[in-house]
Design an enzyme around this catalytic site. Structure first.
Site, PDB file in Angstrom:
ATOM      1  N   LYS A 258       0.847  -1.204   0.000  1.00  0.00           N
ATOM      2  CA  LYS A 258       0.000   0.000   0.000  1.00  0.00           C
ATOM      3  C   LYS A 258       0.876   1.245   0.000  1.00  0.00           C
ATOM      4  O   LYS A 258       0.600   2.229  -0.692  1.00  0.00           O
ATOM      5  CB  LYS A 258      -0.947  -0.024   1.209  1.00  0.00           C
ATOM      6  CG  LYS A 258      -2.065  -1.049   1.017  1.00  0.00           C
ATOM      7  CD  LYS A 258      -2.854  -1.381   2.270  1.00  0.00           C
ATOM      8  CE  LYS A 258      -3.795  -2.557   1.972  1.00  0.00           C
ATOM      9  NZ  LYS A 258      -4.513  -3.051   3.134  1.00  0.00           N
TER      10      LYS A 258
ATOM     11  N   GLN B 266      -4.977  -1.782   9.300  1.00  0.00           N
ATOM     12  CA  GLN B 266      -4.781  -3.105   8.700  1.00  0.00           C
ATOM     13  C   GLN B 266      -5.383  -4.192   9.597  1.00  0.00           C
ATOM     14  O   GLN B 266      -5.051  -4.283  10.777  1.00  0.00           O
ATOM     15  CB  GLN B 266      -3.275  -3.345   8.488  1.00  0.00           C
ATOM     16  CG  GLN B 266      -2.942  -4.615   7.759  1.00  0.00           C
ATOM     17  CD  GLN B 266      -3.471  -4.655   6.321  1.00  0.00           C
ATOM     18  OE1 GLN B 266      -3.353  -3.700   5.566  1.00  0.00           O
ATOM     19  NE2 GLN B 266      -4.079  -5.768   5.944  1.00  0.00           N
TER      20      GLN B 266
ATOM     21  N   ASP C  65     -11.458   2.252   3.351  1.00  0.00           N
ATOM     22  CA  ASP C  65     -11.764   0.838   3.181  1.00  0.00           C
ATOM     23  C   ASP C  65     -13.278   0.624   3.024  1.00  0.00           C
ATOM     24  O   ASP C  65     -13.714  -0.463   2.664  1.00  0.00           O
ATOM     25  CB  ASP C  65     -11.315   0.050   4.428  1.00  0.00           C
ATOM     26  CG  ASP C  65      -9.959  -0.624   4.238  1.00  0.00           C
ATOM     27  OD1 ASP C  65      -9.583  -0.880   3.086  1.00  0.00           O
ATOM     28  OD2 ASP C  65      -9.283  -0.874   5.254  1.00  0.00           O
TER      29      ASP C  65
END
Ligand code: NAP
Length: 284
Positions: free
Chosen positions: A52, A96, A119
């Site tokens: 990322k 994460q 997200d």
């Protein structure tokens, strides 16, 4: 049979994000920023976080990494998210997953400002997706849709079967296919006659988390098969939820693992971060 090249489509998406970012930085003098929070030292999470960060560099975003020790408390993590919510130069916040067991994923996600939830896991964003009026789409299912569009694969009116009903993949995947007028069936571990249901699919999406779970006898001749799985085979080698070698010749299109859905997830994250940046700065 055509293999859907996720690396190629993801490179195209990232290039378009890079070009738009370059123009925005020139015009407005500010740069999109993504904060990535990782707790503990799970090796798979570390690989995802590094990828990322690399993607951020490629498209011209600033990225900030917050690597916290495994013994971080819930309060410390919530404090960090709260601080990031208030930072003007951070447009997207990604925590994460999975988090270490003593931490409450749900409470952490709900503490992210929905406008920075790139997200699209926050209840507000999930609700907006249900209503079809969203700012962000969850990265993996949106990446799948992008691949279908890129290969001009129609969804409207077609039988779409999704195996898996997780909040991050299966459920939103079904919803996105429905938004595009697919006739959607979502299967799970209690589904009866899974094979028969899968055999109806014009578009079959596997998000099960079991290596080579989808076998040739579950796939209709000419189907489009999308493999979301990231599993390990008996030799520890990365593979998907689909028995690719035996299924591929029955398909009109199929995604490989690696090189299929995986790269699309990160490309969509970049798209979402750019969108968040524009929303927060009132840029159309
Ligand atoms: P998950 O939360 O474990 O969900 C798995 C789903 O599969 C559940 O809904 C489960 O049903 C269903 N399932 C399990 N065994 C089944 C069976 N025998 N028959 C039918 N359904 C069954 O997994 P996830 O987070 O959605 O991830 C799925 C896979 O995608 C994993 O391999 C993961 O690593 C991968 N993934 C890849 C990306 C990417 O970027 N490529 C992103 C996210 C996830 P129940 O609900 O009934 O238990």
């Amino acid at each position: 049979m055509q293999i859907i090249d996720g690396k190629k489509v993801s490179a195209q998406v990232k290039e378009s994000v890079r070009l738009e970012t370059e123009a925005l930085v020139k015009n407005y003098g500010i740069t999109p920023g993504l904060a990535v929070v990782i707790v503990g030292d799970d090796p798979a999470s570390r690989v995802y976080v590094n990828n990322k960060k690399k993607a951020c560099e490629l498209v011209g975003f600033r990225s900030e990494e917050y690597a916290l020790p495994a013994e971080t408390t819930q309060e410390e993590l919530l404090d960090l998210v709260n601080t990031l919510n208030g930072k003007k130069d951070i447009n997207g916040i990604l925590v994460q997953l999975p988090l270490p067991k003593h931490l409450d994923d749900k409470a952490v996600i709900e503490s992210i400002d929905p406008q920075k939830d790139v997200d699209a896991f926050h209840a507000v964003n999930v609700g907006k997706i249900m209503l079809g009026e969203y700012d962000f789409l969850p990265c993996t299912p949106a990446g799948v849709m992008e691949m279908l569009h890129s290969y001009d694969i129609p969804v409207e009116g077609r039988e779409c079967v999704v195996i898996g009903r997780s909040n991050i993949v299966g459920k939103p995947m079904g919803m996105l296919l429905l938004h595009e007028n697919g006739t959607v069936t979502i299967c799970h571990s209690r589904t009866r006659n899974l094979r028969e249901v899968c055999l109806r699919a014009d578009i079959l999406v596997a998000a099960v988390g079991r290596p080579k779970f989808v076998t040739a006898d579950m796939v209709k001749e000419g189907a489009v098969v999308i493999d979301v799985g990231m599993d390990r085979d008996e030799n520890g080698k990365l593979c998907g939820d689909v028995d690719f070698e035996n299924v591929k010749d029955k398909c009109s299109y199929i995604t490989p693992v690696p090189g299929g859905v995986g790269p699309m997830t990160i490309a969509t994250l970049m798209k979402n971060t750019l969108k968040a940046f524009k929303l927060q700065n009132n840029i159309k």
